[in-house]
Motif scaffolding. Structure first.
Motif, PDB file in Angstrom:
ATOM      1  N   ARG A  42      38.144  29.923  31.334  1.00  0.00           N
ATOM      2  CA  ARG A  42      39.166  29.721  32.360  1.00  0.00           C
ATOM      3  C   ARG A  42      40.173  28.675  31.876  1.00  0.00           C
ATOM      4  O   ARG A  42      39.778  27.579  31.469  1.00  0.00           O
ATOM      5  N   PRO A  43      41.464  28.990  31.918  1.00  0.00           N
ATOM      6  CA  PRO A  43      42.468  28.019  31.488  1.00  0.00           C
ATOM      7  C   PRO A  43      42.488  26.796  32.401  1.00  0.00           C
ATOM      8  O   PRO A  43      42.159  26.883  33.590  1.00  0.00           O
ATOM      9  N   ASP A  44      42.870  25.671  31.823  1.00  0.00           N
ATOM     10  CA  ASP A  44      43.078  24.459  32.626  1.00  0.00           C
ATOM     11  C   ASP A  44      44.464  24.442  33.244  1.00  0.00           C
ATOM     12  O   ASP A  44      44.675  23.839  34.296  1.00  0.00           O
ATOM     13  N   GLU A  45      45.404  25.096  32.578  1.00  0.00           N
ATOM     14  CA  GLU A  45      46.770  25.226  33.100  1.00  0.00           C
ATOM     15  C   GLU A  45      47.332  26.556  32.622  1.00  0.00           C
ATOM     16  O   GLU A  45      46.817  27.174  31.692  1.00  0.00           O
ATOM     17  N   GLY A  46      48.411  26.988  33.286  1.00  0.00           N
ATOM     18  CA  GLY A  46      49.125  28.167  32.840  1.00  0.00           C
ATOM     19  C   GLY A  46      48.738  29.431  33.583  1.00  0.00           C
ATOM     20  O   GLY A  46      47.903  29.416  34.489  1.00  0.00           O
ATOM     21  N   SER A  47      49.364  30.545  33.189  1.00  0.00           N
ATOM     22  CA  SER A  47      49.147  31.817  33.874  1.00  0.00           C
ATOM     23  C   SER A  47      49.049  32.962  32.882  1.00  0.00           C
ATOM     24  O   SER A  47      49.615  32.916  31.789  1.00  0.00           O
ATOM     25  N   ILE A  48      48.293  34.004  33.294  1.00  0.00           N
ATOM     26  CA  ILE A  48      48.169  35.246  32.540  1.00  0.00           C
ATOM     27  C   ILE A  48      48.455  36.381  33.510  1.00  0.00           C
ATOM     28  O   ILE A  48      47.741  36.553  34.499  1.00  0.00           O
ATOM     29  N   VAL A  49      49.487  37.150  33.231  1.00  0.00           N
ATOM     30  CA  VAL A  49      49.873  38.260  34.098  1.00  0.00           C
ATOM     31  C   VAL A  49      49.718  39.556  33.332  1.00  0.00           C
ATOM     32  O   VAL A  49      50.255  39.718  32.226  1.00  0.00           O
ATOM     33  N   PHE A  50      48.955  40.488  33.907  1.00  0.00           N
ATOM     34  CA  PHE A  50      48.702  41.796  33.303  1.00  0.00           C
ATOM     35  C   PHE A  50      49.394  42.833  34.156  1.00  0.00           C
ATOM     36  O   PHE A  50      49.015  43.048  35.314  1.00  0.00           O
ATOM     37  N   GLY A  51      50.432  43.469  33.605  1.00  0.00           N
ATOM     38  CA  GLY A  51      51.261  44.350  34.423  1.00  0.00           C
ATOM     39  C   GLY A  51      51.993  43.505  35.449  1.00  0.00           C
ATOM     40  O   GLY A  51      52.759  42.620  35.107  1.00  0.00           O
ATOM     41  N   ASP A  52      51.695  43.759  36.724  1.00  0.00           N
ATOM     42  CA  ASP A  52      52.288  42.957  37.806  1.00  0.00           C
ATOM     43  C   ASP A  52      51.254  42.069  38.488  1.00  0.00           C
ATOM     44  O   ASP A  52      51.540  41.481  39.533  1.00  0.00           O
ATOM     45  N   VAL A  53      50.062  41.984  37.905  1.00  0.00           N
ATOM     46  CA  VAL A  53      48.957  41.283  38.561  1.00  0.00           C
ATOM     47  C   VAL A  53      48.623  39.989  37.820  1.00  0.00           C
ATOM     48  O   VAL A  53      48.426  39.998  36.596  1.00  0.00           O
ATOM     49  N   ASP A  54      48.556  38.893  38.559  1.00  0.00           N
ATOM     50  CA  ASP A  54      48.119  37.620  37.986  1.00  0.00           C
ATOM     51  C   ASP A  54      46.593  37.662  37.829  1.00  0.00           C
ATOM     52  O   ASP A  54      45.860  37.731  38.816  1.00  0.00           O
ATOM     53  N   ILE A  55      46.129  37.648  36.581  1.00  0.00           N
ATOM     54  CA  ILE A  55      44.684  37.741  36.320  1.00  0.00           C
ATOM     55  C   ILE A  55      44.117  36.412  35.809  1.00  0.00           C
ATOM     56  O   ILE A  55      42.988  36.374  35.315  1.00  0.00           O
ATOM     57  N   THR A  56      44.877  35.339  35.947  1.00  0.00           N
ATOM     58  CA  THR A  56      44.505  34.044  35.372  1.00  0.00           C
ATOM     59  C   THR A  56      43.077  33.651  35.727  1.00  0.00           C
ATOM     60  O   THR A  56      42.348  33.118  34.884  1.00  0.00           O
ATOM     61  N   HIS A  57      42.679  33.889  36.963  1.00  0.00           N
ATOM     62  CA  HIS A  57      41.358  33.445  37.412  1.00  0.00           C
ATOM     63  C   HIS A  57      40.405  34.599  37.716  1.00  0.00           C
ATOM     64  O   HIS A  57      39.353  34.387  38.322  1.00  0.00           O
ATOM     65  N   LYS A  58      40.770  35.811  37.287  1.00  0.00           N
ATOM     66  CA  LYS A  58      39.883  36.956  37.510  1.00  0.00           C
ATOM     67  C   LYS A  58      38.771  36.966  36.465  1.00  0.00           C
ATOM     68  O   LYS A  58      39.000  36.670  35.294  1.00  0.00           O
ATOM     69  N   PRO A  59      37.535  37.327  36.854  1.00  0.00           N
ATOM     70  CA  PRO A  59      36.416  37.353  35.908  1.00  0.00           C
ATOM     71  C   PRO A  59      36.501  38.536  34.952  1.00  0.00           C
ATOM     72  O   PRO A  59      37.284  39.468  35.159  1.00  0.00           O
ATOM     73  N   VAL A  60      35.660  38.504  33.929  1.00  0.00           N
ATOM     74  CA  VAL A  60      35.668  39.531  32.884  1.00  0.00           C
ATOM     75  C   VAL A  60      35.540  40.945  33.445  1.00  0.00           C
ATOM     76  O   VAL A  60      36.332  41.831  33.071  1.00  0.00           O
ATOM     77  N   PRO A  61      34.574  41.235  34.336  1.00  0.00           N
ATOM     78  CA  PRO A  61      34.429  42.624  34.814  1.00  0.00           C
ATOM     79  C   PRO A  61      35.688  43.153  35.489  1.00  0.00           C
ATOM     80  O   PRO A  61      36.045  44.327  35.309  1.00  0.00           O
ATOM     81  N   GLU A  62      36.360  42.307  36.262  1.00  0.00           N
ATOM     82  CA  GLU A  62      37.577  42.762  36.945  1.00  0.00           C
ATOM     83  C   GLU A  62      38.681  43.052  35.942  1.00  0.00           C
ATOM     84  O   GLU A  62      39.445  44.012  36.096  1.00  0.00           O
ATOM     85  N   ARG A  63      38.774  42.226  34.905  1.00  0.00           N
ATOM     86  CA  ARG A  63      39.803  42.468  33.872  1.00  0.00           C
ATOM     87  C   ARG A  63      39.492  43.748  33.109  1.00  0.00           C
ATOM     88  O   ARG A  63      40.397  44.522  32.781  1.00  0.00           O
ATOM     89  N   ALA A  64      38.212  43.962  32.814  1.00  0.00           N
ATOM     90  CA  ALA A  64      37.823  45.178  32.097  1.00  0.00           C
ATOM     91  C   ALA A  64      38.163  46.419  32.910  1.00  0.00           C
ATOM     92  O   ALA A  64      38.697  47.399  32.385  1.00  0.00           O
ATOM     93  N   LYS A  65      37.875  46.371  34.211  1.00  0.00           N
ATOM     94  CA  LYS A  65      38.177  47.518  35.068  1.00  0.00           C
ATOM     95  C   LYS A  65      39.682  47.714  35.226  1.00  0.00           C
ATOM     96  O   LYS A  65      40.148  48.840  35.405  1.00  0.00           O
ATOM     97  N   ALA A  66      40.445  46.620  35.130  1.00  0.00           N
ATOM     98  CA  ALA A  66      41.902  46.721  35.227  1.00  0.00           C
ATOM     99  C   ALA A  66      42.506  47.315  33.961  1.00  0.00           C
ATOM    100  O   ALA A  66      43.618  47.850  33.985  1.00  0.00           O
ATOM    101  N   GLY A  67      41.770  47.205  32.824  1.00  0.00           N
ATOM    102  CA  GLY A  67      42.273  47.797  31.586  1.00  0.00           C
ATOM    103  C   GLY A  67      42.376  46.872  30.400  1.00  0.00           C
ATOM    104  O   GLY A  67      43.061  47.190  29.426  1.00  0.00           O
TER     105      GLY A  67
END
Length: 253
Positions: free
Chosen positions: A58-83
């Motif tokens: 988990r990052p201490d700062e910053g953001s990660i956006v996948f498509g139009d969805v902010d996934i910065t704090h999403k766990p591994v399984p949710e990211r895998a299912k998102a693609g």
């Protein structure tokens, strides 16, 4: 390419381990259909960066956006299912199972029935055909019934890639896919990744500069957790700062 909307967009990404800034306010974009390589000396923060993209750190700062969805704090399984699919520096396979069984298990993880028994998965013709397709794509079509423990190291890496593809990603995070390979195996993997890149956007972390300059559309050079420069392979080759910080130590360049 700059007018194309990124499929993955990172802004100000920071990861601290005590007083160490492992990733230091990284900005990074992955465009649809491109291979964006991340290179740098050992300890530059490349795997830490990839682990944050995958959701393992988990990052201490910053953001990660996948498509139009902010996934910065999403766990591994949710990211895998998102693609978001990741392969690892050290092969992650089940050695006592066949190649096909390994790919089926990976595919099953994205299904609603992910806790059903493997035997029932063999009754799912759609899942079986998808698994066999990914094995063929990764050069293992003739090895589907081979127990993994007797596959060569390069075949292990091919299998791991097939397993990653079976999770139906749109973005691939590849952590040193050529690690530990012979020269011949590396050539085979480069050819395989040239085929793969036609269908997926890829973040590639790799020490093999022949592979990087052969595959990448853009390259970001990471030094002490910071992006020193991002550019085309030609721009990176000719950049004096990059030569001084990293490429000057690479025999391949």
């Amino acid at each position: 390419m700059s007018d194309v909307k990124p499929i993955l967009s990172v802004r100000g990404l920071v990861k601290r381990f005590g007083g160490l800034l492992a990733t230091d306010h990284i900005d990074f974009d992955l465009l649809p259909g491109e291979v964006h390589a991340v290179i740098g000396p050992n300890g530059a923060g490349k795997t830490t960066f990839l682990s944050q993209l995958a959701g393992e750190l988990r990052p201490d700062e910053g953001s990660i956006v996948f498509g139009d969805v902010d996934i910065t704090h999403k766990p591994v399984p949710e990211r895998a299912k998102a693609g978001v699919g990741r392969s690892y520096q050290i092969s992650q396979v089940f050695r006592d199972m066949t190649a096909l069984e390994n790919v089926l298990l990976a595919a099953q993880a994205t299904e609603a029935s992910s806790f059903s028994f493997l035997s029932s998965v063999f009754d799912d013709e759609k899942l079986l055909e998808a698994a066999r397709h990914h094995l063929r794509l990764c050069g293992l079509g003739a090895r589907e019934n081979t127990v993994v423990s007797i596959l060569a190291h390069g075949e292990h890496r091919q299998l791991e890639l097939a397993m990653t593809l079976a999770t139906r990603p749109t973005v691939l995070l590849l952590d040193e896919p050529m690690a530990g390979m012979s020269q011949a195996e590396s050539v085979d993997m480069i050819n395989l990744l040239k085929e793969i890149k036609k269908h997926y956007a890829v973040v590639l972390v790799e020490h093999d500069m022949d592979a990087v300059f052969s595959l990448a559309d853009r390259i970001s050079v990471l030094v002490y957790g910071r992006v020193l420069v991002t550019g085309t392979p030609e721009e990176i080759r000719e950049n004096e700062l990059v030569k001084e910080a990293y490429l000057g130590d690479q025999e391949e360049v």
